[in-house]
Design an enzyme around this catalytic site. Sequence first.
Site, short mmCIF file in Angstrom:
data_model
loop_
_atom_site.label_atom_id
_atom_site.label_comp_id
_atom_site.label_asym_id
_atom_site.label_seq_id
_atom_site.Cartn_x
_atom_site.Cartn_y
_atom_site.Cartn_z
NE ARG A 79 -4.44 -1.13 10.17
CZ ARG A 79 -3.40 -0.66 9.51
NH1 ARG A 79 -3.43 0.52 8.94
NH2 ARG A 79 -2.32 -1.40 9.42
NE ARG A 138 7.85 -2.33 6.12
CZ ARG A 138 6.53 -2.16 6.31
NH1 ARG A 138 5.80 -1.60 5.38
NH2 ARG A 138 5.99 -2.58 7.42
NE ARG A 178 6.28 -0.17 10.02
CZ ARG A 178 5.13 -0.17 9.34
NH1 ARG A 178 5.06 0.47 8.19
NH2 ARG A 178 4.08 -0.80 9.80
NE ARG A 187 2.21 -4.71 11.16
CZ ARG A 187 3.32 -4.60 10.41
NH1 ARG A 187 4.46 -5.09 10.84
NH2 ARG A 187 3.26 -3.99 9.25
CE LYS A 222 -2.03 -1.15 3.91
NZ LYS A 222 -1.37 -2.42 4.21
P1 AP5 Z 1 4.85 -1.61 1.84
O1 AP5 Z 1 4.50 -0.79 0.65
O2 AP5 Z 1 5.66 -0.95 2.90
O3 AP5 Z 1 3.55 -2.32 2.43
P2 AP5 Z 1 2.29 -1.73 3.19
O4 AP5 Z 1 1.09 -2.40 2.63
O5 AP5 Z 1 2.32 -0.23 3.18
O6 AP5 Z 1 2.57 -2.33 4.61
P3 AP5 Z 1 2.55 -1.72 6.08
O7 AP5 Z 1 3.27 -2.69 6.95
O8 AP5 Z 1 3.03 -0.31 6.11
O9 AP5 Z 1 1.06 -1.78 6.37
P4 AP5 Z 1 0.43 -1.86 7.72
O10 AP5 Z 1 -0.98 -1.71 7.31
O11 AP5 Z 1 0.75 -3.02 8.56
O12 AP5 Z 1 1.15 -0.66 8.52
P5 AP5 Z 1 0.70 0.82 8.86
O13 AP5 Z 1 1.88 1.66 8.83
O14 AP5 Z 1 -0.50 1.21 8.09
O15 AP5 Z 1 5.64 -2.92 1.31
C1 AP5 Z 1 6.14 -3.88 2.22
C2 AP5 Z 1 7.50 -4.41 1.71
O16 AP5 Z 1 7.29 -5.17 0.51
C3 AP5 Z 1 8.51 -3.33 1.34
O17 AP5 Z 1 9.78 -3.77 1.70
C4 AP5 Z 1 8.38 -3.19 -0.20
O18 AP5 Z 1 9.60 -2.78 -0.79
C5 AP5 Z 1 8.01 -4.61 -0.59
N1 AP5 Z 1 7.10 -4.66 -1.74
C6 AP5 Z 1 6.03 -3.85 -1.98
N2 AP5 Z 1 5.41 -4.22 -3.12
C7 AP5 Z 1 6.09 -5.30 -3.59
C8 AP5 Z 1 5.92 -6.14 -4.75
N3 AP5 Z 1 4.93 -5.93 -5.63
N4 AP5 Z 1 6.79 -7.17 -4.91
C9 AP5 Z 1 7.80 -7.39 -4.01
N5 AP5 Z 1 8.00 -6.61 -2.91
C10 AP5 Z 1 7.17 -5.59 -2.72
O19 AP5 Z 1 0.21 0.63 10.37
C11 AP5 Z 1 1.10 0.35 11.42
C12 AP5 Z 1 0.38 0.39 12.76
O20 AP5 Z 1 -0.20 1.70 12.97
C13 AP5 Z 1 -0.81 -0.58 12.92
O21 AP5 Z 1 -0.38 -1.85 13.33
C14 AP5 Z 1 -1.64 0.16 13.99
O22 AP5 Z 1 -1.09 -0.03 15.27
C15 AP5 Z 1 -1.47 1.61 13.62
N6 AP5 Z 1 -2.49 2.08 12.66
C16 AP5 Z 1 -2.29 2.54 11.40
N7 AP5 Z 1 -3.45 2.87 10.81
C17 AP5 Z 1 -4.43 2.61 11.72
C18 AP5 Z 1 -5.84 2.73 11.71
N8 AP5 Z 1 -6.50 3.16 10.61
N9 AP5 Z 1 -6.53 2.39 12.82
C19 AP5 Z 1 -5.90 1.97 13.92
N10 AP5 Z 1 -4.56 1.81 14.00
C20 AP5 Z 1 -3.83 2.13 12.91
#
Ligand code: AP5
Length: 215
Positions: free
Chosen positions: A88, A127, A160, A171, A13
């Site tokens: 979410r 990552r 991270r 997660r 994402k």
């Molecule tokens: P990346 O693009 O970083 O993936 P992502 O989907 O953004 O993953 P996140 O881990 O950031 O999502 P998340 O939802 O767990 O975390 P968030 O920060 O929102 O890609 C991942 C890896 O794969 C990278 O190394 C990339 O290079 C590689 N890659 C990408 N595409 C690829 C491909 N096509 N092929 C090969 N490799 C590829 O949330 C973190 C925390 O914040 C949550 O746990 C929660 O505590 C809190 N939080 C955030 N939002 C909320 C909410 N709305 N409500 C409540 N708590 C929240």
Amino acid sequence: MKLVLLGPPGAGKGTQAARLENYYSIPHISTGDIFRKAIKNETELGQKAKQYLDQGKLVPDEVTNGIVKERLAQSDCKDGFILDGFPRTVNQAEALSQILNDLDYELDAAVNIKVNDDEVVKRLSGRRICDDCGATYHVDFNPPQEEGVCDQCGGELYQRDDDTPDTIKERLEVYYDKTAAVVDYYKDRGSLLKIDGEQSLDEVFADLKENLKEI
Ligand code: AP5
Ligand code: ZN
């Protein structure tokens, strides 16, 4: 273009949102990034959010909904935005509908980037993120030219805190328990777009552009 990006942790994402931000010249709003920045700056929000991020659990809806409401009301969102990591929960999806309604905005699509659990684990374990500009890399799938150094700004790359095996597992559980239902929420409203996230980074982006052209 007003978009929501859905998908499990590690679906890509953030990676695709950064590309879409450039392509459409609209802001990329990541609730995860907002929380991590607040934690780093030791703000009141950061103190509230830290325990949840450390454990891979969701920050309470009332905190998260308020942040998104404030952000979307800013003038740079008028012509579009990409929400990454929000909504979410079904409660957050309902809150978003209300926020958009109040602003007289309409969502163009909720994009579900689909990736299987094994791939999620591989992606999150490898990552690396730039400490200065936030660019995302992967040690195998998208490595920087020089190990540990950002191609774009020369900043140092870090892993991270929540990309550890136990927190990744938690997660994923939270995703199936609370977030998977959000996909149905948008499906029922006819605004869901499905993208195969198991293709290469460039292929996923090409697929996104192609599908969004028709909206
Ligand atoms: P990346 O693009 O970083 O993936 P992502 O989907 O953004 O993953 P996140 O881990 O950031 O999502 P998340 O939802 O767990 O975390 P968030 O920060 O929102 O890609 C991942 C890896 O794969 C990278 O190394 C990339 O290079 C590689 N890659 C990408 N595409 C690829 C491909 N096509 N092929 C090969 N490799 C590829 O949330 C973190 C925390 O914040 C949550 O746990 C929660 O505590 C809190 N939080 C955030 N939002 C909320 C909410 N709305 N409500 C409540 N708590 C929240
Ligand atoms: Zn950088």
